[in-house]
Motif scaffolding. Structure first.
Motif, PDB file in Angstrom:
ATOM      1  N   TYR A  89       0.510  -2.524  -4.932  1.00  0.00           N
ATOM      2  CA  TYR A  89       0.493  -3.886  -5.486  1.00  0.00           C
ATOM      3  C   TYR A  89       1.710  -4.671  -5.008  1.00  0.00           C
ATOM      4  CZ  TYR A  89       0.622  -7.625  -8.999  1.00  0.00           C
ATOM      5  OH  TYR A  89       0.683  -8.843  -9.616  1.00  0.00           O
ATOM      6  N   GLN A  90       2.874  -4.034  -5.074  1.00  0.00           N
ATOM      7  CA  GLN A  90       4.097  -4.722  -4.675  1.00  0.00           C
ATOM      8  C   GLN A  90       4.108  -5.009  -3.179  1.00  0.00           C
ATOM      9  OE1 GLN A  90       7.008  -1.948  -6.261  1.00  0.00           O
ATOM     10  NE2 GLN A  90       7.251  -3.151  -8.128  1.00  0.00           N
ATOM     11  N   MET A  91       3.594  -4.075  -2.389  1.00  0.00           N
ATOM     12  CA  MET A  91       3.525  -4.298  -0.943  1.00  0.00           C
ATOM     13  C   MET A  91       2.592  -5.465  -0.610  1.00  0.00           C
ATOM     14  SD  MET A  91       3.286  -0.259   0.030  1.00  0.00           S
ATOM     15  CE  MET A  91       2.955  -0.406   1.782  1.00  0.00           C
ATOM     16  N   ALA A  92       1.432  -5.471  -1.256  1.00  0.00           N
ATOM     17  CA  ALA A  92       0.473  -6.559  -1.013  1.00  0.00           C
ATOM     18  C   ALA A  92       1.046  -7.896  -1.444  1.00  0.00           C
ATOM     19  CB  ALA A  92      -0.839  -6.268  -1.738  1.00  0.00           C
ATOM     20  N   SER A  93       1.824  -7.902  -2.527  1.00  0.00           N
ATOM     21  CA  SER A  93       2.391  -9.156  -3.022  1.00  0.00           C
ATOM     22  C   SER A  93       3.405  -9.753  -2.057  1.00  0.00           C
ATOM     23  CB  SER A  93       3.043  -8.950  -4.391  1.00  0.00           C
ATOM     24  OG  SER A  93       4.273  -8.251  -4.269  1.00  0.00           O
ATOM     25  N   ARG A  94       3.911  -8.936  -1.146  1.00  0.00           N
ATOM     26  CA  ARG A  94       4.845  -9.438  -0.138  1.00  0.00           C
ATOM     27  C   ARG A  94       4.150  -9.690   1.192  1.00  0.00           C
ATOM     28  NH1 ARG A  94       7.301 -12.246  -2.443  1.00  0.00           N
ATOM     29  NH2 ARG A  94       8.677 -12.539  -0.657  1.00  0.00           N
ATOM     30  N   GLY A  95       2.817  -9.707   1.173  1.00  0.00           N
ATOM     31  CA  GLY A  95       2.071 -10.140   2.337  1.00  0.00           C
ATOM     32  C   GLY A  95       1.595  -9.044   3.265  1.00  0.00           C
ATOM     33  N   LEU A  96       1.751  -7.774   2.895  1.00  0.00           N
ATOM     34  CA  LEU A  96       1.312  -6.690   3.765  1.00  0.00           C
ATOM     35  C   LEU A  96      -0.191  -6.471   3.653  1.00  0.00           C
ATOM     36  CD1 LEU A  96       4.045  -3.893   3.450  1.00  0.00           C
ATOM     37  CD2 LEU A  96       3.419  -5.173   5.497  1.00  0.00           C
ATOM     38  N   ASN A  97      -0.832  -6.290   4.787  1.00  0.00           N
ATOM     39  CA  ASN A  97      -2.250  -5.918   4.849  1.00  0.00           C
ATOM     40  C   ASN A  97      -2.321  -4.395   4.807  1.00  0.00           C
ATOM     41  OD1 ASN A  97      -4.976  -5.987   5.130  1.00  0.00           O
ATOM     42  ND2 ASN A  97      -5.002  -7.084   7.064  1.00  0.00           N
ATOM     43  N   LEU A  98      -2.913  -3.829   3.763  1.00  0.00           N
ATOM     44  CA  LEU A  98      -2.807  -2.402   3.491  1.00  0.00           C
ATOM     45  C   LEU A  98      -4.046  -1.612   3.888  1.00  0.00           C
ATOM     46  CD1 LEU A  98      -1.244  -2.455  -0.090  1.00  0.00           C
ATOM     47  CD2 LEU A  98      -0.057  -2.077   2.071  1.00  0.00           C
ATOM     48  N   GLU A  99      -3.791  -0.355   4.295  1.00  0.00           N
ATOM     49  CA  GLU A  99      -4.810   0.681   4.349  1.00  0.00           C
ATOM     50  C   GLU A  99      -4.265   1.866   3.575  1.00  0.00           C
ATOM     51  OE1 GLU A  99      -6.624   1.693   8.032  1.00  0.00           O
ATOM     52  OE2 GLU A  99      -6.593  -0.371   8.797  1.00  0.00           O
ATOM     53  N   ASP A 141     -11.435   5.115  -7.004  1.00  0.00           N
ATOM     54  CA  ASP A 141     -11.431   4.038  -7.996  1.00  0.00           C
ATOM     55  C   ASP A 141     -10.140   3.219  -7.919  1.00  0.00           C
ATOM     56  OD1 ASP A 141     -13.908   4.875  -8.844  1.00  0.00           O
ATOM     57  OD2 ASP A 141     -13.125   6.068 -10.521  1.00  0.00           O
ATOM     58  N   LEU A 142      -9.013   3.907  -7.720  1.00  0.00           N
ATOM     59  CA  LEU A 142      -7.745   3.201  -7.577  1.00  0.00           C
ATOM     60  C   LEU A 142      -7.751   2.306  -6.334  1.00  0.00           C
ATOM     61  CD1 LEU A 142      -5.113   5.960  -8.489  1.00  0.00           C
ATOM     62  CD2 LEU A 142      -5.552   3.845  -9.748  1.00  0.00           C
ATOM     63  N   ALA A 143      -8.340   2.820  -5.257  1.00  0.00           N
ATOM     64  CA  ALA A 143      -8.411   2.044  -4.015  1.00  0.00           C
ATOM     65  C   ALA A 143      -9.227   0.766  -4.228  1.00  0.00           C
ATOM     66  CB  ALA A 143      -9.009   2.893  -2.904  1.00  0.00           C
ATOM     67  N   LYS A 144     -10.317   0.876  -4.986  1.00  0.00           N
ATOM     68  CA  LYS A 144     -11.119  -0.314  -5.276  1.00  0.00           C
ATOM     69  C   LYS A 144     -10.315  -1.331  -6.081  1.00  0.00           C
ATOM     70  CE  LYS A 144     -15.587   2.088  -5.228  1.00  0.00           C
ATOM     71  NZ  LYS A 144     -16.748   2.529  -6.053  1.00  0.00           N
ATOM     72  N   ARG A 145      -9.514  -0.833  -7.007  1.00  0.00           N
ATOM     73  CA  ARG A 145      -8.697  -1.755  -7.819  1.00  0.00           C
ATOM     74  C   ARG A 145      -7.624  -2.414  -6.968  1.00  0.00           C
ATOM     75  NH1 ARG A 145      -8.131  -5.594 -10.454  1.00  0.00           N
ATOM     76  NH2 ARG A 145      -6.849  -5.738 -12.325  1.00  0.00           N
ATOM     77  N   ILE A 146      -7.014  -1.652  -6.071  1.00  0.00           N
ATOM     78  CA  ILE A 146      -6.023  -2.243  -5.169  1.00  0.00           C
ATOM     79  C   ILE A 146      -6.688  -3.315  -4.306  1.00  0.00           C
ATOM     80  CG2 ILE A 146      -4.479  -1.769  -3.222  1.00  0.00           C
ATOM     81  CD1 ILE A 146      -4.057   1.030  -4.450  1.00  0.00           C
ATOM     82  N   GLY A 147      -7.932  -3.057  -3.909  1.00  0.00           N
ATOM     83  CA  GLY A 147      -8.672  -4.029  -3.116  1.00  0.00           C
ATOM     84  C   GLY A 147      -8.901  -5.341  -3.831  1.00  0.00           C
ATOM     85  N   ASP A 148      -8.906  -5.305  -5.172  1.00  0.00           N
ATOM     86  CA  ASP A 148      -9.037  -6.553  -5.931  1.00  0.00           C
ATOM     87  C   ASP A 148      -7.877  -7.498  -5.634  1.00  0.00           C
ATOM     88  OD1 ASP A 148     -11.357  -5.629  -7.097  1.00  0.00           O
ATOM     89  OD2 ASP A 148     -10.361  -4.907  -8.912  1.00  0.00           O
ATOM     90  N   PHE A 149      -6.713  -6.915  -5.329  1.00  0.00           N
ATOM     91  CA  PHE A 149      -5.527  -7.725  -5.059  1.00  0.00           C
ATOM     92  C   PHE A 149      -5.292  -7.935  -3.562  1.00  0.00           C
ATOM     93  CE2 PHE A 149      -4.837  -5.510  -9.083  1.00  0.00           C
ATOM     94  CZ  PHE A 149      -4.555  -6.580  -9.929  1.00  0.00           C
ATOM     95  N   SER A 150      -5.581  -6.905  -2.778  1.00  0.00           N
ATOM     96  CA  SER A 150      -5.253  -6.972  -1.351  1.00  0.00           C
ATOM     97  C   SER A 150      -6.403  -7.487  -0.498  1.00  0.00           C
ATOM     98  CB  SER A 150      -4.828  -5.586  -0.849  1.00  0.00           C
ATOM     99  OG  SER A 150      -5.918  -4.674  -0.901  1.00  0.00           O
ATOM    100  N   GLY A 151      -7.582  -7.647  -1.084  1.00  0.00           N
ATOM    101  CA  GLY A 151      -8.751  -8.039  -0.297  1.00  0.00           C
ATOM    102  C   GLY A 151      -9.351  -6.821   0.379  1.00  0.00           C
ATOM    103  N   LYS A 152      -9.471  -6.862   1.682  1.00  0.00           N
ATOM    104  CA  LYS A 152     -10.000  -5.707   2.409  1.00  0.00           C
ATOM    105  C   LYS A 152      -9.021  -4.536   2.267  1.00  0.00           C
ATOM    106  CE  LYS A 152     -12.122  -8.730   5.855  1.00  0.00           C
ATOM    107  NZ  LYS A 152     -12.154  -9.119   7.281  1.00  0.00           N
TER     108      LYS A 152
END
Length: 275
Positions: free
Chosen positions: A204-214, A234-245
């Motif tokens: 979550y914190q990484m995505a909030s600083r603009g990182l595109n995550l895998e 399930d956690l990955a799906k929740r992270i996807g709610d914030f990070s998009g893809k």
């Protein structure tokens, strides 16, 4: 047809402070918003100063799905708040008509409420000053609801916002957002997921600083259960709610782990596995 247009006002935060590369961040934010709305429809999204406006395209007859759009973009990083707005021509008579209509829709079913008006008069050609607009519109609401309305400028139940620009923007709702930087504006990152709480918080914190995550997860069945793997999914799906893809790589690690257990000294095992 209504004599106003519905749209969503999106306020930029940190992105608005960027310098010559500001457009890079704004374009990324617009792309991320479009991605969230990809199966809902195509909308006109454009930036003006420190704001982004989202509205129906010309000649679209379908109703503007305000609530659904707000729901879909609420977890997008890169803006500080959003408001559903009514826009109409900058005319004094129209302003009073629209505020009366808006207040009726908002307050008619309430037994009692407190309110205040806040006016920003950016268009100095408009004949009334900000204070006069707020005073006269407040008087209009009190006259319309003499038994239920009361002014409270410190802690009102409702604040009606009026912004007088080239057009007039009227709203009362401000939905806070996640702030941060748009995902994808700061490169790419890999997130190691274990199924605990630390890794999704880090994501979550990484995505909030603009990182595109895998994500990557090392599965050691039967030593790690399929329920544990499903938890990571399930956690990955929740992270996807914030990070998009968000693409999750699941690596079968059992054979490698057994080999390491056989050949690596016990006091070095954790270090080697982390390598």
């Amino acid at each position: 047809m209504p004599d106003y247009q519905e749209l969503i006002l999106i306020r930029l935060g940190e992105v608005a402070l960027k310098g010559l590369n500001r457009n890079k961040f704004i374009n990324r934010l617009i792309n991320n918003i479009n991605y969230r709305l990809r199966d809902l429809g195509k909308y006109k999204i454009y930036q003006d100063q420190s704001r982004i406006y989202l509205e129906n395209r010309k000649n679209v007859t379908e109703a503007f799905p305000t609530n659904e759009i707000l729901k879909r973009i609420k977890d997008v990083f890169g803006y500080v708040s959003a408001s559903p707005v009514r826009r109409f021509v900058a005319d004094e008579v129209v302003l009073f008509e629209q505020v009366e209509k808006y207040a009726t829709e908002l307050f008619a079913q309430l037994d009692s409420f407190t309110f205040k008006l806040e006016t920003k008069r950016i268009n100095k050609k408009f004949p009334l000053r900000s204070y006069d607009v707020s005073s006269k519109l407040g008087a209009l609401v009190l006259e319309k609801f003499p038994n239920t309305a009361k002014v409270d400028v410190h802690n009102p139940d409702y604040t009606l916002y009026v912004e007088i620009r080239d057009d007039i923007y009227l709203y009362h709702q401000i939905e806070p957002a996640r702030s941060g930087l748009p995902v994808g504006s700061s490169g790419k990152g890999m997130l190691l997921l274990s199924g605990g709480i630390d890794s999704p918080v880090a994501g979550y914190q990484m995505a909030s600083r603009g990182l595109n995550l895998e994500g990557i997860y090392f599965h050691t069945f039967p030593y790690t259960s399929d329920q544990a793997k499903q938890k990571v999914i399930d956690l990955a799906k929740r992270i996807g709610d914030f990070s998009g893809k968000f693409h999750l790589h699941i690596v079968d690690f059992t054979e490698i782990q057994l080999e390491l257990n056989d050949k690596v000294p016990a006091n070095m095992l954790t270090v080697i596995m982390r390598r």
